[in-house]
Design a protein around this motif. Structure first.
Motif, PDB file in Angstrom:
ATOM      1  N   PRO A  36      67.452  51.644  62.522  1.00  0.00           N
ATOM      2  CA  PRO A  36      67.578  51.945  61.092  1.00  0.00           C
ATOM      3  C   PRO A  36      69.023  52.203  60.660  1.00  0.00           C
ATOM      4  N   ASN A  37      69.384  51.650  59.515  1.00  0.00           N
ATOM      5  CA  ASN A  37      70.679  51.907  58.871  1.00  0.00           C
ATOM      6  C   ASN A  37      71.887  51.563  59.742  1.00  0.00           C
ATOM      7  N   HIS A  47      77.491  51.657  46.746  1.00  0.00           N
ATOM      8  CA  HIS A  47      78.547  52.620  46.451  1.00  0.00           C
ATOM      9  C   HIS A  47      79.364  52.175  45.238  1.00  0.00           C
ATOM     10  N   PRO A  87      63.476  55.003  45.662  1.00  0.00           N
ATOM     11  CA  PRO A  87      64.407  55.480  46.696  1.00  0.00           C
ATOM     12  C   PRO A  87      64.963  54.370  47.602  1.00  0.00           C
ATOM     13  N   ASP A 145      59.461  64.885  53.947  1.00  0.00           N
ATOM     14  CA  ASP A 145      60.313  63.856  53.369  1.00  0.00           C
ATOM     15  C   ASP A 145      59.893  62.448  53.778  1.00  0.00           C
ATOM     16  N   SER A 146      60.249  61.482  52.932  1.00  0.00           N
ATOM     17  CA  SER A 146      60.136  60.082  53.328  1.00  0.00           C
ATOM     18  C   SER A 146      61.465  59.655  53.909  1.00  0.00           C
ATOM     19  N   ARG A 147      61.391  58.743  54.863  1.00  0.00           N
ATOM     20  CA  ARG A 147      62.602  58.260  55.535  1.00  0.00           C
ATOM     21  C   ARG A 147      62.937  56.866  54.988  1.00  0.00           C
ATOM     22  N   ILE A 148      64.204  56.647  54.707  1.00  0.00           N
ATOM     23  CA  ILE A 148      64.615  55.380  54.108  1.00  0.00           C
ATOM     24  C   ILE A 148      65.557  54.628  55.048  1.00  0.00           C
ATOM     25  N   ASP A 149      65.196  53.362  55.306  1.00  0.00           N
ATOM     26  CA  ASP A 149      66.029  52.472  56.122  1.00  0.00           C
ATOM     27  C   ASP A 149      66.534  51.362  55.202  1.00  0.00           C
TER      28      ASP A 149
ATOM     29  N   LEU B  79      75.414  57.192  56.514  1.00  0.00           N
ATOM     30  CA  LEU B  79      74.587  58.337  56.108  1.00  0.00           C
ATOM     31  C   LEU B  79      75.417  59.503  55.575  1.00  0.00           C
ATOM     32  N   ASN B  81      77.293  60.322  53.109  1.00  0.00           N
ATOM     33  CA  ASN B  81      77.271  60.842  51.729  1.00  0.00           C
ATOM     34  C   ASN B  81      75.888  61.287  51.274  1.00  0.00           C
ATOM     35  N   LYS B  84      70.667  64.420  52.229  1.00  0.00           N
ATOM     36  CA  LYS B  84      69.796  64.799  53.336  1.00  0.00           C
ATOM     37  C   LYS B  84      69.569  63.582  54.228  1.00  0.00           C
ATOM     38  N   ASP B  86      68.549  62.384  58.700  1.00  0.00           N
ATOM     39  CA  ASP B  86      68.114  62.907  60.003  1.00  0.00           C
ATOM     40  C   ASP B  86      68.851  62.226  61.160  1.00  0.00           C
ATOM     41  N   THR B  89      67.953  58.015  59.381  1.00  0.00           N
ATOM     42  CA  THR B  89      67.527  57.521  58.059  1.00  0.00           C
ATOM     43  C   THR B  89      67.946  58.492  56.962  1.00  0.00           C
ATOM     44  N   PHE B  90      67.937  57.965  55.736  1.00  0.00           N
ATOM     45  CA  PHE B  90      68.111  58.820  54.562  1.00  0.00           C
ATOM     46  C   PHE B  90      66.792  59.535  54.332  1.00  0.00           C
ATOM     47  N   LEU B  91      66.872  60.823  53.945  1.00  0.00           N
ATOM     48  CA  LEU B  91      65.636  61.556  53.657  1.00  0.00           C
ATOM     49  C   LEU B  91      65.543  61.797  52.158  1.00  0.00           C
ATOM     50  N   VAL B  92      64.373  61.479  51.620  1.00  0.00           N
ATOM     51  CA  VAL B  92      64.144  61.661  50.185  1.00  0.00           C
ATOM     52  C   VAL B  92      62.804  62.350  49.994  1.00  0.00           C
TER      53      VAL B  92
END
Lengths: 490, 97
Positions: A36-37, A47, A87, A145-149, B79, B81, B84, B86, B89-92
């Motif tokens: 991920p990411n 950005h 998101p 929380d939900s995780r975003i990739d 990640l 900026n 939140k 982990d 991944t970005f946490l939302v």
């Protein structure tokens, strides 16, 4: 309700991930399955201060697809922003195409089969856009929380929109199957539904006859269709559901907002997701970060000449040049371009192309299936199969001994002739064959007289006996020689 | 000049933009948006019958690049900026469905 008294009306939106190495507007890799990411940059992360730069290859693949669908490729195309918040969409808008899509109009011809006749489904348009990221919500993890990739963010998609020309669940499946096959031949996408490189939404409603009036039910968009089978089942379910809702409410198109429903594959039902936002709520406007793209006719012409043979043309070729039936041509073409090339390489060395078709369908395809091989891994090359079938054609081998050689070729490196030798299959010389037949005639006087009396099947016993005396003797040849000899006895 | 911008229009746009506005802000925005839209409306008075739409102010087309992979950001930077995250991944706040 006794019988079906409605007409199902379906239009499909197919999102195809294009097979580019990099994203639509930045140089990040599009490889599936990375951690991920790890495939992001300031551009696809949205950005401030970054600028998108368009990938030429995505344009090429989109035009290629459009040409194969008989779309008009306009002289210029441009980019628009589709604004919404989610998101997995970092910029707060998706770069898409609103009023000047790269492919305008078009059609997809469905070949038809034993139960359905050929049909043409019109294509409204196909436009390029960037994919969103992936949201994951794992309830069992206990995390709120939900995780975003965002690896997928910015991957090029071609959204192919059909007119509402599809009239049954079965036809929807045929459309998707033919479209997927076409995209595979064009090599514009992997078309892998598990990896999300082909995604389908369906717009569905019903037309009902009420006296003299044709009534339409409100349109529902179905999402979350993860397989062609899911599409088929969801459409069957939705038709039934809309029919019942109409009986209850009498609501017609325009009297209820367009609804979005999701297919639940476990429960086999569609569930309401949201009332569809009106198109203007996306507040499309031209993207000032991207300049328009010229699509010069010379480029389009060049791409057109480079399309290669496509499924519809190949089916025709297999039918007219090789004399295959529609069914046989379908089966081979549906296996993809490699199989068509394999078939043609084998069949062009044979008197009877049907023999190549039979062996490929019964033996080669079964082997590939059983061993989960692709044709590229298959050890029996076209030349070897052609040679084997030539030997059968020449009467050196019968079909059943041919299968023994085929099996030998699967297990050993070598040629069909080497296989025959290794298996002790020797072609029987004409002198030996003559001796064999004379011996048989001497040993089976009653069969001989039966044959003379007109009982053709009397030869059967002698052919069986021939096999015991010499397993390599070709039964066809034995039969011919026996009847020749007996007929000339008088 | 009256442009017909009302508070319900401001509230609709605010909702789409996920903005919460006080009553006072709505009032102020009705005025401000009316002025902006009024200004843009002036353009409608020009006869554009024979003028092709302008898709972009720059007289440039075809800013294309070749399909060549360049290195992405290290994940840590990607990640960095986020309010939140982990480490992967970005946490939302939860997204369902």
């Amino acid at each position: 309700m006794s019988s079906v008294d409605y007409q199902l009306v379906v239009g499909l939106e197919v999102h195809v991930q294009l097979k580019t190495l990099t994203k639509l507007f930045c140089g990040c890799s599009t490889t599936f399955g990375a951690a991920p990411n790890t495939q992001t940059c300031p551009v696809c992360l949205g950005h401030p201060g970054t600028l998108p730069v368009l990938n030429r290859e995505a344009i090429r693949l989109a035009i290629r697809t459009g040409l194969a669908l008989n779309s008009t490729i306009p002289p210029t195309t441009k980019w628009d922003r589709k604004n919404y918040f989610y998101p997995d969409l970092p910029k707060g808008y998706q770069i898409s195409q609103f009023d000047q899509p790269i492919c305008q109009g078009g059609e997809l011809k469905l070949p038809g089969d034993e139960t359905s006749s050929p049909r043409t489904i019109r294509i409204t348009r196909a436009h390029l856009e960037e994919d969103a990221g992936k949201s994951m919500h794992d309830e069992s993890s206990g995390s709120a929380d939900s995780r975003i990739d965002l690896n997928r963010t910015g991957t090029p998609l071609l959204e192919i929109v059909s007119e509402p020309d599809i009239r049954s669940a079965e036809e929807a499946k045929q459309y998707l199957t033919e479209l997927k096959l076409l995209l595979t031949y064009l090599q514009v996408s992997d078309c892998n539904m598990q990896e999300g490189s082909l995604r389908v939404d369906a717009n569905v409603n019903l037309h009902l006859q009420r006296g003299d009036e044709l009534v339409a039910t409100p349109i529902v968009e179905i999402k979350n269709l993860n397989s062609f089978r899911a599409v088929e089942r969801a459409l069957v379910y939705e038709a039934q559901r809309q029919r019942e809702v109409f009986e209850d409410t009498g609501q017609r198109i325009g009297e209820a907002p367009k609804q979005t429903r999701g297919w639940d594959d476990n429960l086999q039902v569609t569930k309401v997701q949201r009332e569809k936002e009106e198109s203007s709520d996306y507040r499309y406007f031209p993207d000032p970060d991207l300049v328009p793209i010229m699509l010069p006719e010379s480029w389009v012409t060049e791409l057109k000449s480079d399309l290669g043979a496509l499924p519809a043309a190949l089916r025709e070729r297999l039918k007219t040049e090789f004399g295959l039936s529609q069914y046989d041509a379908d089966v081979i073409v549906n296996q993809g371009p490699d199989m068509v090339a394999y078939f043609e390489a084998v069949a062009s060395n044979l008197k009877d192309a049907k023999r190549a078709s039979n062996w490929i369908q019964q033996d080669v395809m079964r082997t590939l299936n059983d061993m989960e091989y692709s044709l590229a891994d298959f050890s029996i090359k076209a030349d070897d199969l052609a040679k084997l079938l030539q030997l059968i054609e020449a009467g050196e081998l019968d079909n059943s001994r041919g299968r023994d050689v085929y099996q030998w070729l699967l297990d050993h490196p070598g040629t069909p002739e080497e296989g025959m030798k290794a298996l002790g299959i020797a072609s029987v010389g004409s002198d030996d064959l003559l001796d064999l037949c004379k011996q048989l005639i001497g040993e089976h006087p009653s069969a001989v007289s039966d044959f003379k009396a007109g009982k053709k099947q009397a030869l059967g016993a002698m052919i069986g006996a021939a096999r015991k005396l010499n397993p390599n003797a070709n039964p066809g040849k034995v039969k011919d020689l026996l009847s020749q000899l007996i007929s000339h006895e008088d | 000049m009256t442009t017909g911008i009302e508070s319900k229009d401001v509230l609709k746009v605010a909702k789409l933009a996920k903005l919460q506005l006080t009553e006072e802000e709505v009032k102020r925005l009705v005025d401000e948006l009316s002025q902006i839209v009024g200004y843009v409306d002036q353009l409608s008075s020009v006869d554009t019958t024979n003028v092709a739409p302008l898709d972009h102010v720059l007289d440039v087309t075809d800013a294309l690049r070749d399909d060549i992979v360049i290195s992405s950001l290290p994940r840590e930077s990607a990640l960095s900026n986020a309010p939140k995250e982990d480490g992967e991944t970005f946490l939302v706040p939860p997204v369902l469905g």
